[in-house]
Design a protein around this motif. Structure first.
Motif, PDB file in Angstrom:
ATOM      1  N   GLN A  49       0.872  -1.167   0.000  1.00 54.24           N
ATOM      2  CA  GLN A  49       0.000   0.000   0.000  1.00 54.24           C
ATOM      3  C   GLN A  49       0.913   1.222   0.000  1.00 54.24           C
ATOM      4  O   GLN A  49       1.480   1.592   1.021  1.00 54.24           O
ATOM      5  N   GLU A  76      -4.635   4.741  -0.945  1.00 56.32           N
ATOM      6  CA  GLU A  76      -4.604   3.946  -2.174  1.00 56.32           C
ATOM      7  C   GLU A  76      -4.865   2.483  -1.844  1.00 56.32           C
ATOM      8  O   GLU A  76      -4.760   2.059  -0.689  1.00 56.32           O
ATOM      9  N   PHE A  79       2.006   0.881  -8.560  1.00 57.06           N
ATOM     10  CA  PHE A  79       1.742   2.288  -8.253  1.00 57.06           C
ATOM     11  C   PHE A  79       2.594   3.206  -9.126  1.00 57.06           C
ATOM     12  O   PHE A  79       3.589   2.793  -9.716  1.00 57.06           O
TER      13      PHE A  79
END
Length: 372
Positions: A345, A350, A361
């Motif tokens: 994460q 997100e 990401f």
């Protein structure tokens, strides 16, 4: 016949077990230096290995470590000393933190000095010697605790060039030198449109080889690149670092098949966005000072300190003080990618993604570059 018997454990309707998240700890520079000095003063062991593991208070045998599955060991060689050869199926990342010496791996000698990093692949024959006039101190990071837990850690130590287990044996001919490989004659058949296959047995015992060798990242070269990450515009939401990349790890972006090593360089007053990941992380600070927040706890650190900075899945962030800060970070990221267990994460708002299985990401580097 064994008297052991099986048992059944009924887990019907059981809730997921709450994970035991080891607390972060800081091992101060002063404690590391004191232990290195103690090792310098003990009688030389027969195998030449003056070593002390840094063990977390929650670690349990077998497989003691600073994090579950990862050990960190302080190693010392006094001037003129050398170790026996060693071969084991664990792999290592090492960093020289004081003095200098020579690391020998599969016959290749590499001279290392302060802050140089190198890797030792699984089952490579390796040893060390100190041809300088000062003690040589290094930290080694290994996946030995994981293999110890699995009861599959293979280790042999010996004098001479040939391991005892290999005496009188010979390796098979290099595949492809004389006729087809056995696996080329075995079944290889796709049996569903979605991509399920059947392979014959020989595919299991004759895997394609990707060369895995000992590599060296000299601090004199690595440090010359650090200003380029320090100079990224303020407001960058990524981490200012480089991965010490070993091409043998391919898409797992590792330094070994178990760990990545990164070298960071953060300007003064840098504050990272809190994030978390299932891989454990340990920071050894090469310069600077600051603090980390791990699960809400603030931990102060400085140059020469070692910290278990992210005990898997703990929310954490790092903050530099009034100096440029650099750290060596070791993380079992490649191992978890291989197991398809690396959840990440990047920022708290997100989603949780499985890196390597899902698209990952983005940082805001592109926007900063365009704005500049």
């Amino acid at each position: 016949m064994s008297n052991q018997t099986h048992q059944f454990v009924d887990v019907s309707g059981a809730a997921p077990r709450e994970q035991n998240m080891w607390p972060s700890i800081v091992i101060p520079k002063e404690a590391i230096e004191l232990e290195a000095a103690r090792l310098q003063d003990i009688a030389k062991p027969d195998n030449g290995r003056r070593a002390s593991m840094i063990v977390h208070p929650q670690a349990a045998k077998p497989g003691l470590g600073l994090a579950p599955g990862i050990d960190v060991t302080i190693n010392v060689l006094n001037p003129g000393e050398r170790t026996f050869n060693l071969r084991k199926n664990s792999n290592m990342v090492e960093i020289c933190i004081a003095g200098s010496g020579v690391a020998v791996c599969d016959g290749k000698s590499t001279r290392v000095s302060r802050f140089d990093v190198w890797n030792t692949p699984s089952m490579s024959i390796h040893s060390y010697y100190n041809d300088s006039n000062t003690p040589w101190v290094r930290l080694s990071y290994s996946n030995a605790p994981l293999l110890e837990k699995l009861e599959v850690h293979y280790v042999e130590e010996f004098e001479g060039d040939v391991p005892p287990a290999d005496a009188g044996t010979s390796l098979p001919a290099t595949p492809g030198q004389s006729g087809p490989r056995a696996r080329d004659l075995a079944l290889r058949e796709q049996i569903t449109e979605e991509g399920a296959w059947l392979l014959g047995y020989e595919w299991l015992i004759d895997i394609d080889v990707i060369e895995s060798k000992s590599l060296h990242w000299p601090w004199s070269k690595v440090s010359s690149y650090l200003p380029s990450v320090e100079d990224i515009a303020k407001g960058y939401n990524g981490r200012r670092l480089f991965v010490l990349y070993n091409p043998a790890t391919e898409r797992r972006i590792g330094t070994t098949h178990s760990f990545f090593a990164t070298i960071s360089s953060s300007p003064p007053d840098t504050h990272h966005v809190p994030h978390r990941h299932s891989s454990a992380a340990m920071n050894y600070y090469l310069r600077g000072r600051g603090y980390s927040k791990v699960n809400g706890e603030r931990l102060e650190w400085k140059e020469g300190d070692l910290i278990l900075s992210a005990p898997g899945w703990a929310m954490h962030s790092h903050h530099s003080g009034d100096q440029v800060t650099s750290a060596l970070t070791i993380q079992d990221h490649p191992l978890q990618i291989a197991m398809e267990s690396l959840i990440w994460q990047e920022r708290i708002k997100e989603p949780i993604l499985t890196l390597g299985r899902q698209v990952g990401f983005e940082s805001n580097r592109a926007q900063l570059t365009t704005a500049g």
